[in-house]
Scaffold this active site. Structure first.
Site, mmCIF file in Angstrom:
data_model
loop_
_atom_site.group_PDB
_atom_site.id
_atom_site.type_symbol
_atom_site.label_atom_id
_atom_site.label_comp_id
_atom_site.label_asym_id
_atom_site.label_seq_id
_atom_site.Cartn_x
_atom_site.Cartn_y
_atom_site.Cartn_z
ATOM 1 N N GLN A 192 -3.875 3.519 1.476
ATOM 2 C CA GLN A 192 -4.225 3.620 2.899
ATOM 3 C C GLN A 192 -4.343 5.100 3.257
ATOM 4 O O GLN A 192 -3.374 5.852 3.125
ATOM 5 C CB GLN A 192 -3.137 2.967 3.756
ATOM 6 C CG GLN A 192 -3.436 2.976 5.241
ATOM 7 C CD GLN A 192 -2.277 2.395 6.043
ATOM 8 O OE1 GLN A 192 -1.147 2.850 5.920
ATOM 9 N NE2 GLN A 192 -2.558 1.385 6.845
ATOM 10 N N GLU A 238 -7.514 4.799 10.254
ATOM 11 C CA GLU A 238 -7.126 4.565 8.853
ATOM 12 C C GLU A 238 -8.139 3.734 8.089
ATOM 13 O O GLU A 238 -8.934 2.999 8.682
ATOM 14 C CB GLU A 238 -5.737 3.910 8.791
ATOM 15 C CG GLU A 238 -5.547 2.645 9.619
ATOM 16 C CD GLU A 238 -5.735 1.354 8.859
ATOM 17 O OE1 GLU A 238 -6.123 1.398 7.690
ATOM 18 O OE2 GLU A 238 -5.526 0.284 9.463
ATOM 19 N N HIS A 261 4.011 7.217 3.472
ATOM 20 C CA HIS A 261 4.929 6.072 3.401
ATOM 21 C C HIS A 261 4.529 5.131 2.275
ATOM 22 O O HIS A 261 3.417 5.189 1.760
ATOM 23 C CB HIS A 261 4.954 5.305 4.734
ATOM 24 C CG HIS A 261 3.670 4.632 5.102
ATOM 25 N ND1 HIS A 261 2.714 5.216 5.908
ATOM 26 C CD2 HIS A 261 3.167 3.414 4.767
ATOM 27 C CE1 HIS A 261 1.695 4.385 6.070
ATOM 28 N NE2 HIS A 261 1.938 3.277 5.375
ATOM 29 N N HIS A 277 0.825 -1.212 0.000
ATOM 30 C CA HIS A 277 0.000 0.000 0.000
ATOM 31 C C HIS A 277 0.853 1.252 0.000
ATOM 32 O O HIS A 277 2.042 1.209 0.320
ATOM 33 C CB HIS A 277 -0.970 0.021 1.189
ATOM 34 C CG HIS A 277 -0.325 0.094 2.548
ATOM 35 N ND1 HIS A 277 -0.078 -1.008 3.333
ATOM 36 C CD2 HIS A 277 0.094 1.160 3.284
ATOM 37 C CE1 HIS A 277 0.466 -0.634 4.480
ATOM 38 N NE2 HIS A 277 0.578 0.692 4.471
ATOM 39 N N GLU A 299 7.648 0.872 4.895
ATOM 40 C CA GLU A 299 7.025 -0.089 5.804
ATOM 41 C C GLU A 299 7.144 -1.483 5.193
ATOM 42 O O GLU A 299 6.983 -1.652 3.978
ATOM 43 C CB GLU A 299 5.549 0.282 5.994
ATOM 44 C CG GLU A 299 4.777 -0.618 6.941
ATOM 45 C CD GLU A 299 3.291 -0.225 7.032
ATOM 46 O OE1 GLU A 299 2.955 0.962 6.792
ATOM 47 O OE2 GLU A 299 2.482 -1.109 7.321
HETATM 48 C C1 MC0 Z 1 9.628 12.317 8.963
HETATM 49 N N1 MC0 Z 1 10.496 12.436 7.943
HETATM 50 C C2 MC0 Z 1 10.007 11.841 6.864
HETATM 51 C C3 MC0 Z 1 8.747 11.338 7.253
HETATM 52 N N2 MC0 Z 1 8.550 11.649 8.574
HETATM 53 N N3 MC0 Z 1 10.500 11.677 5.641
HETATM 54 C C4 MC0 Z 1 9.727 11.016 4.746
HETATM 55 N N4 MC0 Z 1 8.497 10.524 5.042
HETATM 56 C C5 MC0 Z 1 7.983 10.666 6.274
HETATM 57 N N5 MC0 Z 1 6.788 10.170 6.557
HETATM 58 C C6 MC0 Z 1 11.796 13.102 7.995
HETATM 59 C C7 MC0 Z 1 11.693 14.481 8.609
HETATM 60 O O1 MC0 Z 1 11.371 15.436 7.615
HETATM 61 C C8 MC0 Z 1 13.070 14.679 9.178
HETATM 62 O O2 MC0 Z 1 13.949 15.093 8.176
HETATM 63 C C9 MC0 Z 1 13.477 13.281 9.621
HETATM 64 O O3 MC0 Z 1 12.656 12.371 8.860
HETATM 65 C C10 MC0 Z 1 13.214 13.016 11.093
HETATM 66 O O4 MC0 Z 1 11.900 13.393 11.323
HETATM 67 P P1 MC0 Z 1 11.454 14.173 12.639
HETATM 68 O O5 MC0 Z 1 10.298 15.025 12.278
HETATM 69 O O6 MC0 Z 1 12.598 14.817 13.263
HETATM 70 O O7 MC0 Z 1 11.105 12.991 13.579
HETATM 71 P P2 MC0 Z 1 9.755 12.398 13.985
HETATM 72 O O8 MC0 Z 1 9.733 12.408 15.461
HETATM 73 O O9 MC0 Z 1 8.612 13.026 13.258
HETATM 74 O O10 MC0 Z 1 9.880 10.890 13.474
HETATM 75 C C11 MC0 Z 1 9.862 10.564 12.131
HETATM 76 C C12 MC0 Z 1 9.769 9.033 12.043
HETATM 77 C C13 MC0 Z 1 8.481 8.618 12.799
HETATM 78 C C14 MC0 Z 1 9.722 8.631 10.569
HETATM 79 C C15 MC0 Z 1 11.010 8.419 12.710
HETATM 80 O O11 MC0 Z 1 7.346 9.266 12.212
HETATM 81 C C16 MC0 Z 1 8.234 7.137 12.843
HETATM 82 O O12 MC0 Z 1 8.818 6.402 13.661
HETATM 83 N N6 MC0 Z 1 7.342 6.618 11.937
HETATM 84 C C17 MC0 Z 1 6.989 5.185 11.918
HETATM 85 C C18 MC0 Z 1 5.600 4.948 12.463
HETATM 86 C C19 MC0 Z 1 4.523 5.652 11.678
HETATM 87 O O13 MC0 Z 1 4.794 6.528 10.848
HETATM 88 N N7 MC0 Z 1 3.256 5.330 11.988
HETATM 89 C C20 MC0 Z 1 2.078 5.927 11.331
HETATM 90 C C21 MC0 Z 1 1.558 5.064 10.240
HETATM 91 P P3 MC0 Z 1 14.745 16.490 8.263
HETATM 92 O O14 MC0 Z 1 15.532 16.554 6.983
HETATM 93 O O15 MC0 Z 1 13.677 17.538 8.388
HETATM 94 O O16 MC0 Z 1 15.594 16.326 9.477
HETATM 95 S S1 MC0 Z 1 0.865 3.592 10.920
HETATM 96 C C22 MC0 Z 1 0.481 2.582 9.638
HETATM 97 O O17 MC0 Z 1 0.724 2.922 8.523
HETATM 98 C C23 MC0 Z 1 -0.179 1.241 10.023
HETATM 99 C C24 MC0 Z 1 -1.523 1.492 10.634
HETATM 100 C C25 MC0 Z 1 -0.302 0.292 8.840
HETATM 101 O O18 MC0 Z 1 0.216 0.541 7.735
HETATM 102 O O19 MC0 Z 1 -0.936 -0.761 9.008
#
Ligand code: MC0
Length: 142
Positions: free
Chosen positions: A59, A43, A83, A7, A133
Site C-alpha cells: 500500500q 493511497e 505500518h 499489506h 493495523e
Molecule cells: C509514530 N511513531 C511510529 C509511527 N508513527 N513508530 C512506528 N511507525 C509509525 N508509523 C512513533 C513516534 O516516532 C513516537 O516515538 C511515537 O510513535 C508517538 O508518535 P508521535 O509522533 O508523538 O505521535 P503522532 O501524533 O505522530 O501519532 C502517532 C500515531 C498516529 C501512530 C499514534 O500516527 C496514529 O494514530 N496512526 C494511526 C492512523 C494512521 O497512521 N493512518 C494513516 C494510514 P518517539 O520514540 O519519537 O516518542 S491509513 C491506512 O493505512 C488505511 C487507508 C488503510 O490501510 O486502509
C-alpha cells in the site's frame, strides 16, 4: 489470530512516482486507488500474491496534509515502511482480545479502510516499534 499479512504500508511524497517505480521495477499491478479523508491519505494498493487466506498487497500512502499521520511520519522519518497490516476474521473481536492484553488501541471502533475493509490500529510502542493495523476484508459479493 492472524490470517495473513494483508499489506505493508509505505509512506511516500509522490504517489504517482512511487506507483511507477513499483510497477516498472517489480511488475506489480495497481488494483485500487482511493482517497481516505478520515485517515488523511491518498493511497494505492498493488497486488503481491494470493494465498488460501486472501491476498497481500503493498500500500503506497501519500499524505493529504502535513499534519496527518503520514504527513507527520514523513517529516520526522522520511519515506519508508509506515505500518504492517494483518488480516483478521473479525476486527472488533481482535480489538477486544488485544485490548484485553494491554495493547493500546488507536481506534475506539473499526474504521473504513482500503477496498471496503474494516480497520483498526495498534500503538507502535506496544508492538516493538511497529505501527500495526488489523484488517477485516469485506464479505464477498454474491
Ligand atoms: C509514530 N511513531 C511510529 C509511527 N508513527 N513508530 C512506528 N511507525 C509509525 N508509523 C512513533 C513516534 O516516532 C513516537 O516515538 C511515537 O510513535 C508517538 O508518535 P508521535 O509522533 O508523538 O505521535 P503522532 O501524533 O505522530 O501519532 C502517532 C500515531 C498516529 C501512530 C499514534 O500516527 C496514529 O494514530 N496512526 C494511526 C492512523 C494512521 O497512521 N493512518 C494513516 C494510514 P518517539 O520514540 O519519537 O516518542 S491509513 C491506512 O493505512 C488505511 C487507508 C488503510 O490501510 O486502509
Amino acid at each position: 489470530m492472524f490470517l495473513r499479512i494483508d499489506h505493508v504500508g509505505i509512506a511516500c511524497h509522490d504517489l504517482e512516482a512511487k506507483i511507477a517505480f513499483f510497477e516498472s521495477t517489480f511488475g506489480m499491478t495497481v488494483v485500487s486507488r482511493e482517497v481516505n479523508e478520515e485517515q488523511g491519505v491518498r493511497e494505492a494498493m498493488l497486488h503481491v500474491a494470493d494465498g488460501p487466506n486472501g491476498s497481500s498487497y503493498i500500500q503506497l500512502l501519500e499524505p493529504l496534509s502535513p499534519d496527518s499521520p503520514v504527513g507527520k511520519f514523513l517529516a520526522k522519518r522520511g519515506e519508508g515502511v509506515h505500518h504492517v497490516a494483518f488480516g483478521v476474521p473479525d476486527v472488533a473481536e481482535a480489538m477486544g482480545e488485544l485490548g484485553g492484553k494491554g495493547i493500546r488501541l488507536l481506534d475506539e471502533r473499526p474504521r473504513h479502510g482500503s477496498m471496503g475493509s474494516s480497520i483498526a490500529f495498534l500503538h507502535p510502542k506496544d508492538v516493538g516499534g511497529m505501527l500495526t493495523e488489523l484488517v477485516q476484508a469485506p464479505p464477498p459479493r454474491t
